[in-house]
Design a protein around this motif. Structure first.
Motif, PDB file in Angstrom:
ATOM      1  N   TYR A   6       0.849  -1.179   0.000  1.00 59.94           N
ATOM      2  CA  TYR A   6       0.000   0.000   0.000  1.00 59.94           C
ATOM      3  C   TYR A   6       0.892   1.238   0.000  1.00 59.94           C
ATOM      4  CZ  TYR A   6      -3.774  -3.161   1.300  1.00 59.94           C
ATOM      5  OH  TYR A   6      -4.683  -4.176   1.310  1.00 59.94           O
ATOM      6  N   ILE A   7       0.606   2.156  -0.916  1.00 61.21           N
ATOM      7  CA  ILE A   7       1.317   3.428  -0.966  1.00 61.21           C
ATOM      8  C   ILE A   7       0.306   4.529  -0.663  1.00 61.21           C
ATOM      9  CG2 ILE A   7       2.709   5.002  -2.348  1.00 61.21           C
ATOM     10  CD1 ILE A   7       3.535   2.622  -4.080  1.00 61.21           C
ATOM     11  N   PHE A   8       0.676   5.410   0.232  1.00 57.00           N
ATOM     12  CA  PHE A   8      -0.221   6.481   0.655  1.00 57.00           C
ATOM     13  C   PHE A   8       0.365   7.853   0.358  1.00 57.00           C
ATOM     14  CE2 PHE A   8      -1.281   2.914   3.405  1.00 57.00           C
ATOM     15  CZ  PHE A   8      -2.669   2.951   3.470  1.00 57.00           C
ATOM     16  N   ASP A   9      -0.506   8.790   0.020  1.00 59.82           N
ATOM     17  CA  ASP A   9      -0.172  10.198   0.120  1.00 59.82           C
ATOM     18  C   ASP A   9      -0.107  10.520   1.626  1.00 59.82           C
ATOM     19  OD1 ASP A   9       0.016  13.007  -0.652  1.00 59.82           O
ATOM     20  OD2 ASP A   9      -2.062  13.171   0.021  1.00 59.82           O
ATOM     21  N   GLY A 102       0.627  -8.372   7.189  1.00 61.04           N
ATOM     22  CA  GLY A 102       1.830  -8.672   6.410  1.00 61.04           C
ATOM     23  C   GLY A 102       2.078  -7.753   5.234  1.00 61.04           C
ATOM     24  N   ALA A 103       1.318  -6.676   5.124  1.00 64.60           N
ATOM     25  CA  ALA A 103       1.474  -5.749   4.003  1.00 64.60           C
ATOM     26  C   ALA A 103       2.693  -4.853   4.193  1.00 64.60           C
ATOM     27  CB  ALA A 103       0.226  -4.892   3.858  1.00 64.60           C
ATOM     28  N   LYS A 104       3.209  -4.375   3.073  1.00 64.44           N
ATOM     29  CA  LYS A 104       4.258  -3.358   3.086  1.00 64.44           C
ATOM     30  C   LYS A 104       3.598  -1.999   2.861  1.00 64.44           C
ATOM     31  CE  LYS A 104       7.742  -6.561   1.316  1.00 64.44           C
ATOM     32  NZ  LYS A 104       8.661  -6.878   0.191  1.00 64.44           N
ATOM     33  N   VAL A 105       4.156  -0.977   3.516  1.00 62.06           N
ATOM     34  CA  VAL A 105       3.526   0.345   3.490  1.00 62.06           C
ATOM     35  C   VAL A 105       4.556   1.412   3.154  1.00 62.06           C
ATOM     36  CG1 VAL A 105       2.353   2.113   4.852  1.00 62.06           C
ATOM     37  CG2 VAL A 105       1.735  -0.300   5.143  1.00 62.06           C
ATOM     38  N   ALA A 106       4.232   2.256   2.173  1.00 65.07           N
ATOM     39  CA  ALA A 106       5.105   3.363   1.795  1.00 65.07           C
ATOM     40  C   ALA A 106       4.285   4.644   1.701  1.00 65.07           C
ATOM     41  CB  ALA A 106       5.799   3.089   0.464  1.00 65.07           C
ATOM     42  N   ILE A 107       4.986   5.760   1.753  1.00 66.46           N
ATOM     43  CA  ILE A 107       4.371   7.072   1.563  1.00 66.46           C
ATOM     44  C   ILE A 107       5.081   7.759   0.399  1.00 66.46           C
ATOM     45  CG2 ILE A 107       4.067   9.381   2.545  1.00 66.46           C
ATOM     46  CD1 ILE A 107       3.861   8.034   5.300  1.00 66.46           C
ATOM     47  N   VAL A 108       4.314   8.337  -0.505  1.00 68.34           N
ATOM     48  CA  VAL A 108       4.873   9.158  -1.580  1.00 68.34           C
ATOM     49  C   VAL A 108       4.191  10.520  -1.488  1.00 68.34           C
ATOM     50  CG1 VAL A 108       5.148   9.489  -4.054  1.00 68.34           C
ATOM     51  CG2 VAL A 108       5.386   7.205  -3.067  1.00 68.34           C
ATOM     52  N   SER A 110       4.717  15.144  -1.807  1.00 63.48           N
ATOM     53  CA  SER A 110       5.483  16.306  -2.257  1.00 63.48           C
ATOM     54  C   SER A 110       6.104  17.049  -1.076  1.00 63.48           C
ATOM     55  CB  SER A 110       4.579  17.260  -3.057  1.00 63.48           C
ATOM     56  OG  SER A 110       4.124  16.634  -4.232  1.00 63.48           O
ATOM     57  N   LYS A 111       5.877  16.546   0.125  1.00 66.36           N
ATOM     58  CA  LYS A 111       6.518  17.071   1.332  1.00 66.36           C
ATOM     59  C   LYS A 111       7.897  16.433   1.459  1.00 66.36           C
ATOM     60  CE  LYS A 111       4.511  18.262   5.819  1.00 66.36           C
ATOM     61  NZ  LYS A 111       3.216  18.885   5.573  1.00 66.36           N
ATOM     62  N   THR A 112       8.776  17.038   2.242  1.00 66.17           N
ATOM     63  CA  THR A 112      10.093  16.433   2.436  1.00 66.17           C
ATOM     64  C   THR A 112       9.965  15.162   3.281  1.00 66.17           C
ATOM     65  OG1 THR A 112      10.495  17.865   4.355  1.00 66.17           O
ATOM     66  CG2 THR A 112      11.365  18.591   2.229  1.00 66.17           C
ATOM     67  N   SER A 113      10.744  14.156   2.945  1.00 63.66           N
ATOM     68  CA  SER A 113      10.626  12.857   3.607  1.00 63.66           C
ATOM     69  C   SER A 113      10.975  12.936   5.089  1.00 63.66           C
ATOM     70  CB  SER A 113      11.512  11.821   2.904  1.00 63.66           C
ATOM     71  OG  SER A 113      12.845  12.258   2.843  1.00 63.66           O
ATOM     72  N   TRP A 114      11.961  13.764   5.437  1.00 59.65           N
ATOM     73  CA  TRP A 114      12.330  13.833   6.850  1.00 59.65           C
ATOM     74  C   TRP A 114      11.246  14.498   7.680  1.00 59.65           C
ATOM     75  CZ3 TRP A 114      12.789  18.404   9.442  1.00 59.65           C
ATOM     76  CH2 TRP A 114      12.962  19.575   8.693  1.00 59.65           C
ATOM     77  N   ARG A 115      10.532  15.455   7.081  1.00 59.00           N
ATOM     78  CA  ARG A 115       9.432  16.087   7.813  1.00 59.00           C
ATOM     79  C   ARG A 115       8.303  15.081   8.043  1.00 59.00           C
ATOM     80  NH1 ARG A 115      10.101  20.692   9.979  1.00 59.00           N
ATOM     81  NH2 ARG A 115      10.451  21.867   8.054  1.00 59.00           N
ATOM     82  N   ASP A 130       7.475   1.544   5.856  1.00 57.71           N
ATOM     83  CA  ASP A 130       8.646   0.858   5.307  1.00 57.71           C
ATOM     84  C   ASP A 130       9.518   1.759   4.453  1.00 57.71           C
ATOM     85  OD1 ASP A 130       8.130  -1.896   6.269  1.00 57.71           O
ATOM     86  OD2 ASP A 130       6.333  -1.715   5.019  1.00 57.71           O
ATOM     87  N   TYR A 131       8.906   2.754   3.803  1.00 56.81           N
ATOM     88  CA  TYR A 131       9.690   3.584   2.875  1.00 56.81           C
ATOM     89  C   TYR A 131       8.942   4.884   2.611  1.00 56.81           C
ATOM     90  CZ  TYR A 131      12.908   4.534  -0.998  1.00 56.81           C
ATOM     91  OH  TYR A 131      13.872   5.083  -1.812  1.00 56.81           O
ATOM     92  N   VAL A 132       9.698   5.966   2.456  1.00 58.57           N
ATOM     93  CA  VAL A 132       9.107   7.277   2.152  1.00 58.57           C
ATOM     94  C   VAL A 132       9.827   7.898   0.964  1.00 58.57           C
ATOM     95  CG1 VAL A 132       8.639   9.614   2.983  1.00 58.57           C
ATOM     96  CG2 VAL A 132       8.483   7.683   4.561  1.00 58.57           C
ATOM     97  N   VAL A 133       9.055   8.382   0.015  1.00 55.49           N
ATOM     98  CA  VAL A 133       9.581   9.181  -1.094  1.00 55.49           C
ATOM     99  C   VAL A 133       9.026  10.587  -0.923  1.00 55.49           C
ATOM    100  CG1 VAL A 133       9.727   9.507  -3.580  1.00 55.49           C
ATOM    101  CG2 VAL A 133       9.612   7.188  -2.630  1.00 55.49           C
ATOM    102  N   GLY A 134       9.921  11.548  -0.752  1.00 57.63           N
ATOM    103  CA  GLY A 134       9.498  12.928  -0.571  1.00 57.63           C
ATOM    104  C   GLY A 134       9.958  13.825  -1.695  1.00 57.63           C
ATOM    105  N   ALA A 135       9.905  15.127  -1.435  1.00 56.21           N
ATOM    106  CA  ALA A 135      10.170  16.126  -2.468  1.00 56.21           C
ATOM    107  C   ALA A 135      11.588  16.086  -3.010  1.00 56.21           C
ATOM    108  CB  ALA A 135       9.864  17.517  -1.920  1.00 56.21           C
ATOM    109  N   HIS A 136      12.535  15.620  -2.207  1.00 57.88           N
ATOM    110  CA  HIS A 136      13.937  15.670  -2.612  1.00 57.88           C
ATOM    111  C   HIS A 136      14.463  14.357  -3.193  1.00 57.88           C
ATOM    112  CE1 HIS A 136      14.490  19.150   0.482  1.00 57.88           C
ATOM    113  NE2 HIS A 136      13.919  19.556  -0.641  1.00 57.88           N
TER     114      HIS A 136
END
Length: 213
Positions: A6-9, A102-108, A110-115, A130-136
């Motif tokens: 699952y990928i979330f905003d 047992g699902a994997k979870v990520a966030i994508v 436009s905010k910075t990942s560290w924030r 599990d993983y974050v993709v941010g603005a940078h």
């Protein structure tokens, strides 16, 4: 379980960051002598790439002015953003249940990942992500599919086994561009009938409904 990943905003999907964002925008505009827009106008830009939101709110395409705004905005965000961000009522329990299944979870976002991670770490639940993709992390932000592709690779997930959840038309367009199933949630400023114009598996009023998909 229909999906294994699952990928979330982030903003308006998992959290309500409007208090932090509105406050930071207004403080920055005041510091620059810019007219202060209505809070609802600022809220409608949540989820947009920061340069786009700034340009829209101060009505400019001047890159130098936009960059100056973002530079001035940063100290306010450092001080006020995470304190002005709250999880929606069922966010933590929903992600906890997805991880239990047992699902994997990520966030994508436009905010910075560290924030983004600062919020989860402060609340003691960073292990839910599990993983974050941010603005940078990517050159092209949503609705480009770059962030989705990066998240899929990091999760080791196939498109057919992954669901993307977001609150805006930008999110819906991102799902189309990435070839992912989409679930819309109406906790942002985009109404259900607008989200429903895009391919979707479900339009939800509460994030917990994702558990029934």
């Amino acid at each position: 379980m229909r999906y294994s990943a699952y990928i979330f905003d982030f903003d308006y999907t998992l959290v309500d960051s409007s208090v932090g964002i509105v406050g930071c925008f207004q403080r920055t505009m005041r510091s620059m002598g810019q007219p202060i827009p209505d809070a609802d106008d600022i809220k409608r830009t949540i989820g947009m790439p920061m340069p786009d939101a700034v340009g829209k709110l101060i009505n400019t395409t001047d890159k130098a002015l936009i960059e100056d705004f973002i530079r001035r905005y940063q100290p306010f965000a450092d001080k006020y953003m995470t304190d002005g961000t709250t999880f929606f009522p069922h966010t933590v329990e929903t992600l906890t249940e997805l991880k239990r299944r047992g699902a994997k979870v990520a966030i994508v976002s436009s905010k910075t990942s560290w924030r983004i991670m600062e919020k989860w770490e402060r609340e003691g639940c960073a292990s839910l992500i599990d993983y974050v993709v941010g603005a940078h992390e990517v050159e092209h932000l949503k609705p480009a599919p770059d962030g989705m592709m990066m998240a899929l690779k990091a999760l080791g997930a196939e498109k057919s086994d992954t669901l993307y959840c977001g609150d805006s038309t930008i999110d819906a367009e991102t799902a189309v561009n990435a070839g992912l199933d989409f679930a819309g949630v109406t906790t942002g400023t985009t109404p259900a009938d607008v989200l429903a114009r895009y391919p979707h598996v479900k339009i939800m009023s509460d994030i917990k409904e994702i558990l029934d998909i």
